[in-house]
Design a protein around this motif. Structure first.
Motif, short mmCIF file in Angstrom:
data_model
loop_
_atom_site.label_atom_id
_atom_site.label_comp_id
_atom_site.label_asym_id
_atom_site.label_seq_id
_atom_site.Cartn_x
_atom_site.Cartn_y
_atom_site.Cartn_z
N ILE A 173 0.89 -1.17 0.00
CA ILE A 173 0.00 0.00 0.00
C ILE A 173 0.92 1.21 0.00
CG2 ILE A 173 -1.87 1.20 1.17
CD1 ILE A 173 -2.62 -1.45 2.48
N GLN A 174 1.08 1.78 -1.19
CA GLN A 174 2.12 2.79 -1.38
C GLN A 174 1.65 4.18 -0.96
OE1 GLN A 174 4.23 2.41 -5.09
NE2 GLN A 174 4.84 4.55 -5.10
N THR A 175 2.40 4.78 -0.06
CA THR A 175 2.13 6.14 0.39
C THR A 175 3.41 6.75 0.92
OG1 THR A 175 0.90 7.51 1.97
CG2 THR A 175 1.40 5.28 2.66
N ASP A 176 3.58 8.04 0.69
CA ASP A 176 4.73 8.75 1.23
C ASP A 176 4.41 9.42 2.55
OD1 ASP A 176 6.48 8.09 -0.86
OD2 ASP A 176 5.69 9.70 -2.12
N ASP A 177 3.15 9.31 2.99
CA ASP A 177 2.77 9.84 4.31
C ASP A 177 3.38 8.96 5.39
OD1 ASP A 177 1.27 11.88 3.24
OD2 ASP A 177 -0.61 10.75 3.30
N ALA A 178 3.77 9.58 6.49
CA ALA A 178 4.22 8.82 7.65
C ALA A 178 2.98 8.34 8.40
CB ALA A 178 5.09 9.69 8.55
N ALA A 179 2.46 7.18 7.98
CA ALA A 179 1.19 6.69 8.51
C ALA A 179 1.29 6.41 10.00
CB ALA A 179 0.76 5.44 7.75
N GLU A 180 0.28 6.85 10.73
CA GLU A 180 0.22 6.65 12.17
C GLU A 180 -0.52 5.35 12.48
OE1 GLU A 180 -1.61 10.29 13.35
OE2 GLU A 180 0.19 11.49 12.99
N PRO A 181 -0.38 4.81 13.72
CA PRO A 181 -0.94 3.50 14.02
C PRO A 181 -2.41 3.31 13.67
CG PRO A 181 0.52 4.18 15.78
CD PRO A 181 0.43 5.34 14.83
N LEU A 182 -3.26 4.31 13.94
CA LEU A 182 -4.68 4.15 13.65
C LEU A 182 -4.93 4.04 12.15
CD1 LEU A 182 -7.55 3.91 14.62
CD2 LEU A 182 -7.70 6.41 14.70
N ALA A 183 -4.24 4.87 11.36
CA ALA A 183 -4.39 4.80 9.91
C ALA A 183 -3.91 3.44 9.39
CB ALA A 183 -3.61 5.93 9.24
N ILE A 184 -2.80 2.95 9.94
CA ILE A 184 -2.28 1.64 9.54
C ILE A 184 -3.29 0.55 9.89
CG2 ILE A 184 -0.48 -0.08 9.98
CD1 ILE A 184 1.43 2.29 10.48
N ALA A 185 -3.87 0.63 11.09
CA ALA A 185 -4.85 -0.36 11.52
C ALA A 185 -6.08 -0.35 10.60
CB ALA A 185 -5.26 -0.11 12.97
N ASP A 208 1.20 -7.03 -5.31
CA ASP A 208 0.17 -6.10 -5.78
C ASP A 208 0.42 -4.73 -5.15
OD1 ASP A 208 -1.10 -8.11 -7.22
OD2 ASP A 208 -2.37 -8.67 -5.52
N THR A 209 0.32 -3.69 -5.96
CA THR A 209 0.52 -2.33 -5.45
C THR A 209 -0.82 -1.61 -5.38
OG1 THR A 209 2.74 -2.23 -6.41
CG2 THR A 209 1.72 -0.15 -5.81
N LYS A 210 -1.13 -1.11 -4.20
CA LYS A 210 -2.37 -0.37 -3.97
C LYS A 210 -2.04 1.00 -3.39
CE LYS A 210 -5.17 -4.12 -4.44
NZ LYS A 210 -6.38 -4.24 -5.27
N THR A 211 -3.05 1.80 -3.17
CA THR A 211 -2.89 3.08 -2.48
C THR A 211 -3.93 3.16 -1.37
OG1 THR A 211 -4.47 4.28 -3.89
CG2 THR A 211 -2.17 4.17 -4.65
N PRO A 212 -3.71 4.02 -0.39
CA PRO A 212 -4.73 4.18 0.66
C PRO A 212 -6.10 4.56 0.09
CG PRO A 212 -2.67 5.17 1.37
CD PRO A 212 -2.49 4.77 -0.07
N ALA A 213 -6.10 5.32 -1.02
CA ALA A 213 -7.38 5.72 -1.62
C ALA A 213 -8.17 4.51 -2.12
CB ALA A 213 -7.11 6.69 -2.77
N ASP A 214 -7.46 3.45 -2.53
CA ASP A 214 -8.15 2.24 -2.98
C ASP A 214 -8.98 1.62 -1.86
OD1 ASP A 214 -7.02 2.43 -5.51
OD2 ASP A 214 -5.27 1.21 -4.96
N TYR A 215 -8.59 1.88 -0.63
CA TYR A 215 -9.31 1.33 0.52
C TYR A 215 -10.15 2.39 1.23
CZ TYR A 215 -6.14 -2.64 -0.08
OH TYR A 215 -5.43 -3.70 -0.58
N GLY A 216 -10.12 3.61 0.69
CA GLY A 216 -10.92 4.68 1.28
C GLY A 216 -10.44 5.13 2.63
N VAL A 217 -9.11 5.09 2.86
CA VAL A 217 -8.54 5.46 4.15
C VAL A 217 -7.69 6.71 4.00
CG1 VAL A 217 -7.02 4.75 6.04
CG2 VAL A 217 -8.57 3.09 5.00
N ASP A 218 -7.89 7.66 4.87
CA ASP A 218 -7.10 8.89 4.89
C ASP A 218 -5.91 8.69 5.82
OD1 ASP A 218 -6.10 11.45 4.90
OD2 ASP A 218 -7.72 12.31 6.12
N THR A 219 -4.70 8.79 5.27
CA THR A 219 -3.48 8.57 6.07
C THR A 219 -2.80 9.87 6.49
OG1 THR A 219 -2.13 8.38 4.06
CG2 THR A 219 -3.02 6.32 5.00
#
Length: 249
Positions: free
Chosen positions: A86-98, A200-211
């Motif tokens: 799940i490709q993102t350059d944001d420093a994802a925090e624990p809740l977003a990762i969960a 497989d390469t995805k993005t957070p937007a594919d899962y509807g999650v704001d990181t």
């Protein structure tokens, strides 16, 4: 049975980290990166469960920049079957990762999510617990021993007072501690095979999650340098210094 193993790309544990001059974080320029050691233990345990015939497939997922593919390839070389980045350059925090992991679990349908208890960069120790809460699954944290049988996971966990053994109904979330196992080294043939395994390469937007980060780092500083010790001539002098200088007695 399918096992999902989240892994994280972190600064290698042998590297002495440096704080940026502006104290906004840790300097990552030209620094060796590797798989988080606790994640490596989780991958090893999943492989051992597969070798015992308990699991049929191991799926590795990582959330981070494009370079995190290298971390996934390491897990594939160890023995995992396929990967998801799940490709993102944001420093994802624990809740977003969960939240992202919950979306992957909903899509993949694993019986076990096996992950490190914490990452050595943030040391948050939150993702596994948050994921279990979002999924409404039982959880066994700080596992030093894992046994799977009859649709249940027997997890021995390390606590302050000793060891605690839990019986968890599957599906469940399990986080790994240091004494669970010793990860294997990937052999050269397996490293070559890992290059052909799918990621497989995805993005957070594919899962509807704001990181987007919710926390702001105000300042990062190095720990104070230890001062040299001193020699004393007598017990009386030692007691005097402990009482009047150190203030410990």
């Amino acid at each position: 049975m399918k096992i999902l193993v989240p892994v994280k790309r972190v600064v290698d544990y042998n590297v002495k980290v440096r704080v940026k001059p502006d104290q906004t974080g840790v300097d990552l320029a030209n620094v060796k990166m590797s798989m988080n050691p606790f994640c490596e233990i989780a991958v090893e345990e999943a492989i051992r469960l597969k070798e015992k015939g308990v699991a049929e497939e191991i799926v590795v997922v990582s959330i981070g920049p494009a370079q995190a593919q290298e971390t996934i390839r390491t897990a594939l070389a160890m023995g995992a079957d396929r990967g998801i980045l799940i490709q993102t350059d944001d420093a994802a925090e624990p809740l977003a990762i969960a939240k992202l992991l919950k979306a992957v679990v909903d899509e993949e349908g694993p019986e076990i999510v096996l992950l490190g208890k914490q990452a050595i960069d943030g040391d948050n120790n939150q993702t596994g617990q948050m994921l279990a809460a979002l999924l409404d699954w039982p959880q066994g944290t700080f596992a030093s021993e894992v046994e799977i049988a009859d649709g249940k996971a027997k997890v021995t966990r390390e606590i302050d007072g000793g060891l605690q053994t839990l019986s968890l109904s599957l599906p469940a979330v399990i986080t790994t501690d240091l004494r669970l196992n010793e990860p294997r080294y990937a052999s050269l043939p397996n490293i070559m095979k890992a290059k052909r395994k799918p990621i497989d390469t995805k993005t957070p937007a594919d899962y509807g999650v704001d990181t987007a980060p919710r926390l702001t780092v105000m300042k990062v500083t190095e720990p104070p340098k230890r001062e040299a010790g001193i020699k004393v001539e007598s017990v009386a002098e030692l007691v005097d210094k402990l009482k009047n200088e150190a203030g410990v007695i």
